[in-house]
Design an enzyme around this catalytic site. Structure first.
Site, PDB file in Angstrom:
ATOM      1  N   GLU A 163       0.673  -1.776  -0.069  1.00 19.64           N
ATOM      2  CA  GLU A 163      -0.128   0.212   0.238  1.00 19.64           C
ATOM      3  C   GLU A 163       0.353   0.943   0.349  1.00 19.64           C
ATOM      4  O   GLU A 163       0.608   2.092   0.563  1.00 19.64           O
ATOM      5  CB  GLU A 163      -1.564   0.150   1.599  1.00 19.64           C
ATOM      6  CG  GLU A 163      -2.480  -0.644   1.528  1.00 19.64           C
ATOM      7  CD  GLU A 163      -3.203  -1.069   1.953  1.00 19.64           C
ATOM      8  OE1 GLU A 163      -2.968  -0.123   3.079  1.00 19.64           O
ATOM      9  OE2 GLU A 163      -3.949  -1.559   1.806  1.00 19.64           O
ATOM     10  N   GLU A 181      -7.080  -7.926  -0.932  1.00 18.48           N
ATOM     11  CA  GLU A 181      -7.416  -7.755   0.613  1.00 18.48           C
ATOM     12  C   GLU A 181      -8.803  -7.161   0.483  1.00 18.48           C
ATOM     13  O   GLU A 181      -9.210  -6.256   0.397  1.00 18.48           O
ATOM     14  CB  GLU A 181      -6.609  -6.607   1.281  1.00 18.48           C
ATOM     15  CG  GLU A 181      -5.212  -6.989   1.816  1.00 18.48           C
ATOM     16  CD  GLU A 181      -4.212  -5.628   2.860  1.00 18.48           C
ATOM     17  OE1 GLU A 181      -5.499  -5.035   3.493  1.00 18.48           O
ATOM     18  OE2 GLU A 181      -3.114  -5.656   3.432  1.00 18.48           O
TER      19      GLU A 181
END
Ligand code: NAG
Ligand code: NAG
Ligand code: NAG
Ligand code: NAG
Ligand code: NAG
Ligand code: NAG
Ligand code: NAG
Ligand code: NAG
Ligand code: NAG
Length: 706
Positions: free
Chosen positions: A191, A262
């Site tokens: 991320e 995710e």
């Protein structure tokens, strides 16, 4: 009446059966093969793959739990086990590695392989993950000139070193699919786009460097970067989030597949926060939508099993239980209806594999908020996903047949005719979890206690004329740092104000060895203050302030520059921040490893006196409860602190930090069976507040259908 309603139940059972049979026949075929990809999906051994994946983090359970967790994931229709690699447990000091016991990632991956599943290895090595310091080892902090996660040589050197170490280890164990092993994907960074702008022009340079570095390691399987829309070729950008079927901008190159790394099954929980419960129906809707609307070919449940943040492994303010609301709960027990509803979803989607992966897609509007996504192969195989994004149940006409679509739901028609699954229709039984006290600790004779020393300035050796940054002083060896000083009072005894501003998490104040108040912050409140009245005596007064961290931060740019600990101290309005301060790192009980119960510990334990004083250690012994239900300590009678069983860190507890509804965020703390002996198990607790251990119980955890 909708056709689908009549047919659905027997049909889905048949489907599950067929898939189960196929799985039996093909079991073990999940073996190796070169992994590539195209715009449609990952390609393993030349075959396009539609994969369901589940996150299970090896250090959040114990090695003897791994086989059953993986088996339950497999039985739930999971094809891939995804885990991060946790750098700070593997390289506790620079160049010193540890892959023993619960850190044995190779053993974990071999178990995945033995059960015929694939693995996705998220190396990071920055991982965030609600894990202490985002997985970075704290020794990085002391490397001169280091700036984490940017175009910085000292950082890149260590990152490359560890990434290479892990890749080489996987290769030498033959664990990449290209070698016949289970690993089909690996991840570099994590991320990064959420911090990239903070690093200006160096951010994109670092992304390119990380991608090239990873690719040059030649694993034979693709690399991914999650939430990184500028992931350089050939690294695949993937989506993280709750609703990737709506939010994902798509692969950044026409030859890359749509992967969701995710899909949050719930949300992490912090002390003081409520559990976040996301319904099985909502998750199933977004999984199906991602597959249909975004051509999704890989969906990972984050987490499939959350587990436990043992010891001091949790990040700032995180509770010890992790993603308890996942399909497998903290204890590894099946949570219904999630587990079965997803299993049925997986089975229904798998029946659509051919049209999904080899067909062409068209969409047809069925109403203002209703669409059909239709996948057809040249040979005529057809699968359809009928989507109702509206808040009302509706009936729609698709290919001359009427279908009832519940609000916010998707019906899956593997043959474009018969509904095999609707995301909103939960046909499985719910279950509930029961905690049953099997042992009490209510006999005060069985407890012993040890009152932690309150150090005074004279007893400290580390001195500075300033308030030191906490983590640079503790080096993260302990949550606790004592700040001590002396205040001279020439006038008679008097009441004075004590004002302390802190950027740590908790503060306990003592004046002349006597408790003088506490204060704490919260996850969304990085600083807090203590304002109390204290009595200063005539003469010299000892001020002892215990500053506590509840885990290190795990996110954001410039983690190496965080300033934590006490920032200002005023007494009677006078600023003492630049006075001589004496420091003590850790508690005396920690420094003597009182929780090991070994002979080398010369702690003077005394009889339990039921005085509930702050900063007290308690110990007792207990026998393992019979049976093999998971067990947990109910710490509802305690305040804040930490627990050890036979020297194993069970985790931090903070029962006194209540949620908005007036409940503790976490009352039960998992004690894995493998930490226990049949008899004489040592339970040690450090209590910071005034909790009473006599109210603790040991509970057996079980699930019952409701
Ligand atoms: C992967 O490809 C290489 C080179 O093309 C080949 O030598 C190797 O056998 C392949 N591995 C598998 C498991 O098919
Ligand atoms: C990592 O650094 C150590 C020295 O700290 C060195 O011995 C080792 O070879 C390096 N490993 C890799 C894979 O670069
Ligand atoms: C349907 O397809 C059209 C044309 O490809 C596209 O513009 C539109 O966004 C699609 N609708 C949905 C709901 O995906
Ligand atoms: C950390 O502590 C060391 C002494 O142990 C000191 O030299 C250094 O300046 C400190 N760094 C920061 C960022 O405070
Ligand atoms: C302060 O600490 C010193 C050293 O431990 C001790 O001798 C002294 O009695 C303490 N003063 C008070 C007022 O408690
Ligand atoms: C927190 O810090 C900010 C500025 O850094 C300050 O304005 C605020 O008053 C502080 N809050 C507390 C509770 O100390
Ligand atoms: C401290 O004492 C003053 C004066 O007695 C009082 O007004 C104030 O409320 C007290 N503050 C606290 C935090 O108890
Ligand atoms: C311990 O103290 C509490 C009050 O602080 C009291 O209610 C309880 O009965 C005491 N228990 C024992 C065993 O003395
Ligand atoms: C990419 C994405 O879907 N992100 C969302 C994930 O969930 C959080 C919390 O609900 C949202 O704030 C994000 O926008």
């Amino acid at each position: 009446m909708a056709k689908s309603d009549v047919i659905r139940l027997p049909w889905i059972s048949a489907l599950v059966l067929i898939v189960a049979l196929l799985d039996g026949v093909l079991g073990g075929s999940h073996r190796g093969g070169n992994v590539t990809y195209d715009e449609r999906s990952l390609i393993i051994n030349g075959e396009h793959k539609l994969l369901f994946s589940g996150s299970i983090h090896y250090p959040r359970s114990t090695p003897d739990m791994w086989p059953s967790l993986i088996a339950k994931a497999k039985a739930g229709g999971i094809d891939v086990i995804q885990t991060y690699v946790f750098w700070n447990i593997h390289e506790p000091q620079e160049g010193t590695y540890d892959f023993s016991g619960g850190r044995d990632i190779v053993r974990f991956l071999k178990e995945v392989q033995a059960q015929g599943l694939y693995a996705c290895l998220r190396i990071g090595p920055f991982i965030e993950a609600e894990w202490n310091y985002g997985g970075l080892p704290f020794w990085l902090h002391d490397i001169p000139g280091i700036v984490y996660r940017t175009d910085n040589e000292p950082f890149k050197l260590r990152m490359q070193n560890f990434t290479t170490k892990i890749v080489n280890m996987m290769k030498s164990e033959g664990l990449y699919a290209s070698q016949g092993g289970p690993i089909i994907l690996s991840q570099i960074e994590n991320e990064y786009s959420t911090v990239e702008a903070s690093f200006h022009e160096e951010g994109p340079l670092y992304v390119k460097w990380a991608a090239n570095m990873a690719v040059s390691l030649q694993t034979g399987v693709p690399w991914i970067m999650c939430k990184q829309n500028d992931a350089p070729d050939p690294v695949i950008n993937t989506c993280n989030g709750l609703k990737c079927g709506e939010t994902f901008a798509g692969p950044n190159s026409p030859n890359k597949p749509s992967l969701w790394t995710e899909n949050w099954t719930t949300y992490y929980q912090v002390f003081g926060g409520e559990p976040y419960v996301r319904s099985a129906e909502d998750i199933a809707f977004h999984v199906a939508l991602f597959i249909a609307a975004k051509n999704g070919a890989f969906v990972n449940y984050y987490m499939y099993h959350g587990g436990t943040n043992f010891g001091r492994s949790a990040a700032a303010y995180m509770i010890t239980g992790y993603y308890d609301q996942a399909p497998l709960d903290e204890y590894g027990l099946i949570r219904e209806p999630k587990w079965s509803h997803f299993k049925e979803l997986h089975a229904a989607v798998k029946l659509c594999t051919k049209p999904l992966l080899y067909g062409t897609k068209s969409n047809i509007s069925l109403g203002i908020r209703q669409d059909a996504f239709v996948f057809k192969t040249e040979s005529g195989e057809c699968a359809a996903f009928l989507v109702n994004r509206g808040a009302k149940d509706v009936s729609v006409m698709f290919q001359k047949v009427t279908y009832q679509l519940p609000s916010n739901s998707i019906s899956i028609l593997p043959d474009c005719k018969i509904v095999a699954f609707n995301t909103k229709r939960v046909s499985v039984q719910y279950n509930t979890r029961t905690m049953k006290a099997v042992q009490k600790f209510d006999s005060s004779e069985k407890w012993q206690e040890f009152k932690e020393m309150i150090p005074s300035f004279d007893e400290t050796t580390l001195r500075e004329n300033m308030l030191l940054e906490q983590t640079n002083t503790t080096k993260d060896r302990s949550d606790y740092l004592w700040y001590t000083m002396r205040v001279q009072q020439d006038s008679p005894d008097s009441l004075q104000t004590l004002e302390v501003g802190s950027r740590a998490h908790v503060l306990h104040a003592f004046v002349n060895g006597v408790y003088a108040g506490s204060a704490h912050g919260a996850k969304n409140q990085p600083n807090f203050s203590l304002n109390n009245n204290i009595t200063l005596r005539h003469g010299t007064n000892n001020i002892s302030l215990l500053s506590v961290m509840v885990g290190l931060p795990d996110s954001g740019a410039y983690l190496e520059r965080r300033v934590l600990g006490l920032r200002t101290v005023r007494i009677g309005g006078k600023d003492y921040s630049a006075q001589p301060w004496g420091y003590k790192v850790g508690l005396s009980g920690e420094n003597s490893q009182i929780f090991l119960g070994s002979g080398s510990d010369d702690t003077q334990w005394s009889k339990f006196d039921n005085s509930s004083q702050p900063l007290t250690w308690y110990k007792t012994q207990f026998d393992a409860p019979p049976g093999d239900d998971p067990i947990a300590l109910n710490l509802g009678s305690m305040g804040k602190g930490a627990v050890w069983v036979n020297g194993w860190g069970i985790g931090r507890y903070w029962v006194s930090f209540l949620t908005g509804k007036g409940e503790p965020s976490q009352k039960w703390y998992h004690v894995p069976r493998s930490f226990l002996k049949p008899t004489g198990n040592l339970l040690v607790i450090f209590e910071e507040e005034t909790g009473n251990p006599v109210g603790i119980t040991l509970d057996a955890v079980s699930i019952t259908k409701t």
